[in-house]
Enzyme design. Structure first.
Site, mmCIF file in Angstrom:
data_model
loop_
_atom_site.group_PDB
_atom_site.id
_atom_site.type_symbol
_atom_site.label_atom_id
_atom_site.label_comp_id
_atom_site.label_asym_id
_atom_site.label_seq_id
_atom_site.Cartn_x
_atom_site.Cartn_y
_atom_site.Cartn_z
ATOM 1 N N GLU A 146 3.907 8.775 -4.264
ATOM 2 C CA GLU A 146 4.772 8.359 -3.145
ATOM 3 C C GLU A 146 5.763 7.295 -3.616
ATOM 4 O O GLU A 146 6.277 6.512 -2.825
ATOM 5 C CB GLU A 146 3.924 7.929 -1.952
ATOM 6 C CG GLU A 146 3.184 9.133 -1.345
ATOM 7 C CD GLU A 146 2.323 8.773 -0.132
ATOM 8 O OE1 GLU A 146 2.435 7.650 0.382
ATOM 9 O OE2 GLU A 146 1.524 9.644 0.276
ATOM 10 N N GLU A 169 0.871 -1.197 0.000
ATOM 11 C CA GLU A 169 0.000 0.000 0.000
ATOM 12 C C GLU A 169 0.897 1.232 0.000
ATOM 13 O O GLU A 169 1.061 1.894 1.003
ATOM 14 C CB GLU A 169 -0.972 -0.009 1.185
ATOM 15 C CG GLU A 169 -0.375 -0.266 2.544
ATOM 16 C CD GLU A 169 -1.382 0.009 3.670
ATOM 17 O OE1 GLU A 169 -2.331 0.785 3.465
ATOM 18 O OE2 GLU A 169 -1.209 -0.566 4.751
#
Lengths: 655, 655
Positions: free
Chosen positions: A465, A456
């Site tokens: 990210e 995740e």
């Protein structure tokens, strides 16, 4: 008194009423407070004096009487000034010289500021005088501390809307004044509601604007069968929308509905239902049993209170997010920094997200291991970036439900999270099934290959990210034919108007903040066109040297839409975890109740005026160099901006 | 060798020639230097390699051979690189991965920068790829020190011009790239001249742009009766215009004219006349009597040299002003500061100005004093701001010529100027006629009243050095019915494009400089519409409390004009001294040879794109407070700027 107790509508709970000029303003104020209103808007100057115009050597205008100074603190909270609609003295005003409209306006605005009024309302200028009003306003605004300026703008009714008549579009005049005033945070709009309701599109365009209050005339009200004031459904919706944007209501005009009895009816008796648990707020001031005289505007206040309290109160996640509305956050850099306890806790509470992960793993296990091999074949699953263990839990739960054998590696670089992870494994007695690997996944040498890689690592804009780089690296753990969960993700983008968000960035007053994307629960904004897909990534990749740099150009059509000021781009993502299990923060497909991600906002250094119907062309690049990844962005239609953040000079994500 | 010795055309005297890719660039360079050119433009990469495209893992492109490094200092001065027109690898290029166009371009531009080439030429991208080229370019530009980037832009011929076909307007593509690159001073244009000559309007629009060179194809040349290359009159004018803007010429293409003899003809023999005093510069390299082989492009160089040298050299004032072209100066504040000796000297040399003053005084004396009273009636004339005495001289000269009796008061606050003034009076033996008053005119109490008040307090924008305030104050010296010289003045303004002027302001990198007007000899600029009158003042005024604050809105029509980027407003003034004696720096009425005033330039924080034919609406305010006067300015059409300089925060003139 406030319209209700709800916390999701900001200052909208305070309502005002427009009053005529009164030499004894203290009495006038008290009378309206007694009727339920929280503040009045009142002319600062006797209108008769304005008509006569003022001698040029006057340094003091004929303000409402002087003893208001005696109650200044109260006055400043409970009175919004109304500046006069000064006109230039006629050329025929021969003889004595008269104060020019600009001079008089300046004196009046400076008086409002001197009194620390919460705000002062200005009339909307016509045509070219826009610039002249803006000049005075801009000079005064630069010296303001407490007082805001509210420019009165008519909310355009349906008849006059359409893309062709931009000359008559009051938004354009508003936009001119606020642009001339350099988008000052001290300047807001007072929207004048008409008896005729505007189309939805006209209402929506104001969501992104700094609307401070609605001016609602009593002649917009209908009469219900009991003789009480009520609003049409369209007007109700209008008010409800603006209440939710934190916009106050100011009632204007004479009462057109007599209050039938001296001991006034409760709202239910008035003909509108009482929402559960909020009846007391509408009890009138004179509820002491004595037959008091009811203020003629009190039924209107009661109706507004009813409308205000009617929508269901936000609950759960929605309630929690109220405090985050329009609050800019720089995106997390979990690869570079270690997350804090509180961040883990917040994310772990996101049940819909982990339920989806469990479903994805569930489906993957069933697809990979037929029932016949359930007891004999063990699936190796690695969680890269295990944190405090939520995905480990989801995986083991999926294994239990499918009755498949599972071996889990939990890889986590944050030593603080690993402490909790160990405790979880011990408490749950999962030691046989779970191996904790406390290393950076980039340097780990796995003892065996994984069948399923679960992660995740996605940000609000999907890849922001560095999920692509991390998963490309982790792919070496994955057996040929192995599965990555997620297996794909795509970012989405669209242009928005949001004076609020842009104003927050402007407040920093440096280049860097204009070239940084922000994670933000967007509330006061207007989408200028639906989102379009931007960058997609797939895992595992077949490319031995995957290139995660991307660039794209997007054209956003705006056929039939009115003129707007574009303040930047809003971004979202969706991801396919496995099969038909998806997660999304795209506004049209948002996973219900999922709260881990707010949208992302890419600001523009200069807001860009988009004429009615004109398409917007945007460009975005995902760039990478040795130790960093960053975005650059620009607009080229309807006009050309500079490219923001060249070489990641203001913002980048460290690898 | 340079095209000529003139100093008014900057670097335009250096001409270049475009050469094909050569593995031995040193030899190629020498050959063209021998033909008279000063530099070559050459592809950095073998075009065959570009066609094949480059493997993705290449970190070094197939540059022109390596030993160029051995002659780097020479190379950097005499070679302009030409970057390849990289295209994206075809999707069908299966198998081996190819370097993307963007990656290859970056490597190539960085190579040019590494070599410290004076410049590198880039192909103009088509359509959407504008933004992608700009992204690479912008990233590279941010790291450049010595090298400039020249974007190749076709000069649009007449057939394709007009306001309707903006999509096909190459200027728009140029404007997109330079806007995306945030108007970097490192980015210029290489204008590609076509065989067909563009209309004048198309040429003029490039005056305000950073054009670095013209690319002139040999097929634009005609052949004269002696077989030599020559240009059409229209092409000649084109080149002459750009030479005067300091723009270099780069010749491209094969020779189409054989050089008839081995011992080449002088320019006169070529059929074009030799300008006086410049014959030697065109003597060919092999002028030593030996029958050398003449380079086939040498006749073109000779023709360019002829064209370059043809216009008359600037003389007198025009020559002196060359060094001031596009050089920004903050306006003088003579009221607040004392002028320096050199400033007085410069202004006193302005004969046309003082001649006009003398004429004005001459006419006033004749009007006031009939011949019959010439011997008996004395006119009192006060010079307010006498400086070192030029207006005293002019007044006395007028008195002599008219045979009228004159008494002069010379009021001057600068003690340094008064020293010179005393010496002048003594040297000329004017003690009986002239009284020197060494005080600030604002505090002087005059012993008698003046019939004529003479002043020279005007700035480039007329009232910007506070002439209105000073003369209103000095009016108390003036007898009823007295005359002020000047008696009226008006400022004028129009929008301009000037990347050069705006770039100078951008270089300061702060808000203050964007909000300051500059006095500047504008050279590289394009007027976007003719000037219009702004503020007028008359003296003496009948108003006992004159208000010198002013504001105005101006609409500048641009019917039929092409798209442009507005970089600000240029200002001028004209003044009526007396009767029909006027002075003007308005471009259309400029007083011949008068040099005391350069125009004034009001910048914009953000240059504003004006679509073809779209009018520009500007606003300007003259504001005053207790001790200062300042301007504010803004544009509202075609889009809305902020109001510049609110409250005089960045710039004001002290009272």
């Amino acid at each position: 008194m406030p319209l209700g107790k709800r916390t999701d509508c900001g200052d909208a709970k305070y309502s005002g009423v427009q009053v005529a000029f009164a030499s004894d303003i203290t009495a006038s104020l008290q009378e309206h407070l007694d009727a339920g209103f929280d503040f009045v808007t009142a002319p600062l100057i006797n209108p008769e004096a304005v008509c006569k115009s003022i001698p040029a050597d006057s340094i003091q205008l004929p303000y409402a009487h002087d003893d208001i100074l005696l109650v200044a603190p109260r006055y400043s909270n409970q009175v919004v000034g109304i500046a006069s609609a000064w006109r230039e003295p006629d050329a025929s005003d021969a003889g004595e010289k008269r104060l020019s409209g600009a001079q008089a306006l300046r004196l009046e605005l400076e008086w409002a500021s001197h009194m620390s009024l919460q705000a002062c309302i200005l009339p909307m200028p016509q045509g070219r005088s826009c610039a002249h009003l803006a000049c005075v306003l801009n000079q005064v605004i630069n010296g303001l501390s407490n007082t805001s300026m509210w420019l009165k703008v008519p909310l355009r009714p349906a008849a006059s809307t359409g893309t062709t008549v931009s000359a008559g579009d009051p938004w354009r005049a508003w936009n001119s004044v606020r642009s001339l005033c350099n988008h000052s945070s001290k300047l807001g709009a007072l929207l004048e509601v008409q008896a005729e309701v505007p189309p939805l599109q006209e209402v929506l365009r104001w969501h992104g604007e700094p609307v401070k209050a609605l001016l609602l005339p009593t002649n917009a009200f209908l009469t219900n069968k009991r003789g009480y004031p009520t609003l049409s459904r369209a007007h109700q919706e209008l008010l409800t929308r603006f209440f939710q944007m934190g916009v106050q209501v100011v009632l204007s005009g004479e009462s057109r509905h007599s209050a039938p009895s001296a001991a006034p009816a409760t709202p239910a008796e008035n003909g509108f239902p009482t929402p559960s648990g909020s009846g007391s707020a509408s009890t009138v001031a004179a509820g002491n049993g004595v037959a008091a005289e009811v203020h003629p505007l009190q039924p209107y206040h009661e109706y507004l209170s009813y409308l205000f309290r009617r929508p269901p109160l936000p609950a759960g996640q929605e309630e929690m997010e109220i405090g985050y509305r329009d609050y800019l956050q720089v995106p997390l850099q979990p690869l570079q920094d270690n997350l804090e306890l509180q961040t883990y806790e917040t994310f772990e509470r996101d049940t819909p997200k982990y339920t989806a992960y469990e479903e994805a793993i569930h489906d993957a296990l069933l697809d990979r291991v037929p029932q016949s091999e359930a007891a004999t074949r063990t699936t190796v699953l690695m969680v890269v970036g295990a944190g405090r263990g939520p995905l480990v839990k989801a995986a083991l739960s999926a294994a239990r439900r499918t009755e498949r054998r599972l071996k889990v590696y939990a890889i986590e670089k944050n030593p603080n999270a690993v402490v909790t992870l160990h405790r979880l494994i011990a408490a749950e007695r999962w030691e046989d099934q779970v191996t904790i690997v406390a290393v950076d996944m980039r340097s780990w040498r796995a003892p065996e290959q994984a069948d399923i890689l679960v992660s995740e690592l996605l940000g609000s804009f999907g890849d922001n990210e560095l999920s692509p780089e991390c998963l490309d690296g982790a792919q070496r753990f994955l057996a040929p034919g192995g599965i990555s969960i997620p297996c794909a993700y795509t970012s989405h983008l669209h242009p928005i108007a949001s004076a609020k968000l842009w104003g927050e960035v402007q407040g920093y007053n440096d280049l860097e903040h204009y070239e940084t994307p922000y994670v933000v629960k967007m509330h006061r904004f207007t989408p200028l066109s639906p989102p379009q897909p931007v960058f997609s990534f797939h895992h595992p990749t077949k490319d031995p040297h995957p290139d995660n740099a991307r660039s794209t150009s997007l054209t956003f059509p705006r056929d039939g839409l009115p003129a707007a000021l574009c303040h930047g781009l809003a971004g979202y993502f969706d991801t396919q975890l496995y099969g038909n299990v998806i997660l999304s923060i795209h506004p049209q497909t948002h996973t219900e109740d999922m709260h881990s991600w707010f949208p992302i906002y890419f600001p523009l250094k200069e807001p860009l005026l988009c004429p009615a119907g004109a398409a917007i062309e945007a460009h975005i690049w995902r760039c990478s160099a040795n130790h960093k990844v960053w975005y650059e962005w620009a607009l080229t239609e309807p006009s050309v901006s500079a490219i923001h953040n060249p070489n990641g000079r203001s913002y980048f994500v460290g690898l």
